[in-house]
Design an enzyme around this catalytic site. Structure first.
Site, PDB file in Angstrom:
ATOM      1  N   HIS A 369      11.880  21.893  -9.945  1.00  0.00           N
ATOM      2  CA  HIS A 369      11.228  22.952 -10.712  1.00  0.00           C
ATOM      3  C   HIS A 369      11.963  24.283 -10.612  1.00  0.00           C
ATOM      4  O   HIS A 369      11.634  25.242 -11.320  1.00  0.00           O
ATOM      5  CB  HIS A 369       9.780  23.114 -10.245  1.00  0.00           C
ATOM      6  CG  HIS A 369       8.821  23.436 -11.349  1.00  0.00           C
ATOM      7  ND1 HIS A 369       9.220  23.940 -12.569  1.00  0.00           N
ATOM      8  CD2 HIS A 369       7.471  23.323 -11.424  1.00  0.00           C
ATOM      9  CE1 HIS A 369       8.175  24.130 -13.334  1.00  0.00           C
ATOM     10  NE2 HIS A 369       7.084  23.759 -12.669  1.00  0.00           N
ATOM     11  N   ASP A 373      11.742  23.483 -16.340  1.00  0.00           N
ATOM     12  CA  ASP A 373      10.302  23.682 -16.405  1.00  0.00           C
ATOM     13  C   ASP A 373       9.614  22.393 -16.827  1.00  0.00           C
ATOM     14  O   ASP A 373      10.261  21.408 -17.210  1.00  0.00           O
ATOM     15  CB  ASP A 373       9.945  24.823 -17.361  1.00  0.00           C
ATOM     16  CG  ASP A 373      10.545  24.641 -18.752  1.00  0.00           C
ATOM     17  OD1 ASP A 373      10.708  23.478 -19.179  1.00  0.00           O
ATOM     18  OD2 ASP A 373      10.863  25.655 -19.405  1.00  0.00           O
TER      19      ASP A 373
END
Length: 400
Positions: A369, A373
């Site tokens: 992450h 995204d």
């Protein structure tokens, strides 16, 4: 064996008293990278084997002693053995007995390097251990007994007779290091179910010989999923990359990989290994199936080379071949993503007003992450699903 500090002795091809020639096989050793064969650098007679099968040897330490023909000293073969013959002056000058020794009173008692390593790993001072072997030699049982006694808990908490020390293998230690590094990665997880009915029908027709082509290699669901993921990552290249933070943590670099070199998780008797299928996108379905079959067979027979295990840009785990649907796969540094394939199941589903039988499969994604995204992962998953559910396109791919 660059970067490898220890190996496990898999099997010996010789025993004490055997005569060997230069380049004759001596033993097989296994590291967290691969299993390799060690050959003799000398002509001579085996005097002493310093490790038992299954024990861990330290790279650079002797594994056996050899009475070398036409030499004045005893040769000592270690795990950094090259094929070049060495002169006597280059050989270690210590006794052909094991190199690590302890002093007890005024006597020197030999200790096998593997036993010394076992005790050091448990933070045990060798001088504290009483040996029961010949001349007071510390045996493996002595070391294990002392480790158990040192770690013994009060009887009210734990009975030491109900537990024993099991030392980890090189592969298990590699997994420990890798998973510890993975704890630093913030994982974004995403799972979705795919209607695999159409592709599964084509796959079964092909494998039964009813399709347009009859080929020796059968097509597994893994082959189609890997091909679909490769097509998807062409659109989302950040998932096919390495994160390089070696220069600075504040400004890490993302190394986008041109080739789709997918590591495939293979369960073997000695643990999990991840051989790499090179350039998945350039393979046809048939050639991809053949390459997967080749690597899996090498893995099952402990015949993978270090090159087979290096350079993956993405990982695919076929955990569904064992069982399970939704899983939480763990990213391996320095990669950005991984997909775990769930078990292919036949389930009832609604088609209009009718209930029909469909083949469903769940894909579980995990991505770093810090780099991508959630929307990017979801879009990549959707692209993979569309490819797998486009039966006509898959049919065309099967003819290539």
């Amino acid at each position: 064996m660059l970067g490898i500090t220890e190996c496990q002795i898999v099997s010996w091809a010789v025993k004490a008293g055997d005569t060997v020639a230069q380049f004759d096989p001596i033993c097989e050793v296994s590291s967290d990278k691969a299993t390799v064969e060690i050959t003799s650098r000398f002509d001579g007679t085996i005097e002493q084997i310093l490790y038992e099968e299954g024990e861990v040897a330290v790279v650079g330490q002797p594994i056996l002693t050899l009475d070398v023909i036409d030499e004045e000293d005893v040769g000592i073969l270690d795990l950094q053995a090259s094929t070049a013959r060495q002169q006597t002056s280059e050989l270690p000058t210590h006794s052909p007995m094991p190199t690590s020794q302890r002093v007890k009173g005024d006597r020197e008692v030999p200790v096998l390097p593997s036993i010394r390593h076992m005790l050091q790993s448990a933070n045990i001072d060798i001088r504290e251990v009483n040996g029961s072997g010949k001349c007071g030699r510390i045996t493996k049982e002595d070391a294990e007994r002392h480790i158990l006694a040192t770690n013994e808990k009060p009887p009210s908490i734990s009975d030491s007779s109900n537990e024993r020390v099991v030392l980890s293998t090189p592969m298990e230690r590699a997994m420990h290091r890798s998973m510890t590094e993975s704890l630093q990665i913030p994982h974004f997880s995403f799972s979705h179910t795919i209607d695999f009915t159409g592709v599964n029908k084509l796959r079964r027709e092909h494998n039964s010989g009813n399709g347009s082509a009859s080929l020796a290699v059968k097509l597994s669901p893994l082959v189609f999923v890997m091909k679909a993921i490769s097509q998807s990552l062409t659109q989302f290249p950040k998932l096919n990359a390495h994160l390089d933070s070696s220069t600075t943590q504040d400004q890490p670099r993302l190394l986008l990989k041109t080739n789709h070199d997918f590591g495939i998780a293979v369960d073997t008797p000695r643990g999990l290994v991840i051989p790499v299928v090179r350039e998945v996108g350039r393979h046809s379905l048939q050639s991809l199936a053949a390459e997967i079959k080749r690597l899996v067979e090498l893995a099952q027979n402990n015949r993978l080379t270090p090159a087979d295990l290096q350079g993956a840009s993405f990982i695919v785990s076929n955990i569904g071949s064992i069982g399970g649907d939704v899983v939480a796969p763990v990213i391996m540094t320095p990669m950005i993503g991984i997909v775990a394939i769930g078990q292919l199941r036949e389930v009832p589903a609604f088609n209009g007003g009718d209930i029909v039988r469909q083949a469903h499969m769940t894909l579980s994604w995990a991505a770093d992450h810090r780099v991508v995204d959630g929307a990017t992962v979801a879009k990549a998953a959707k692209a993979t699903q569309l490819w797998l559910q486009d039966t006509e396109h898959v049919r065309h791919e099967m003819t290539l």
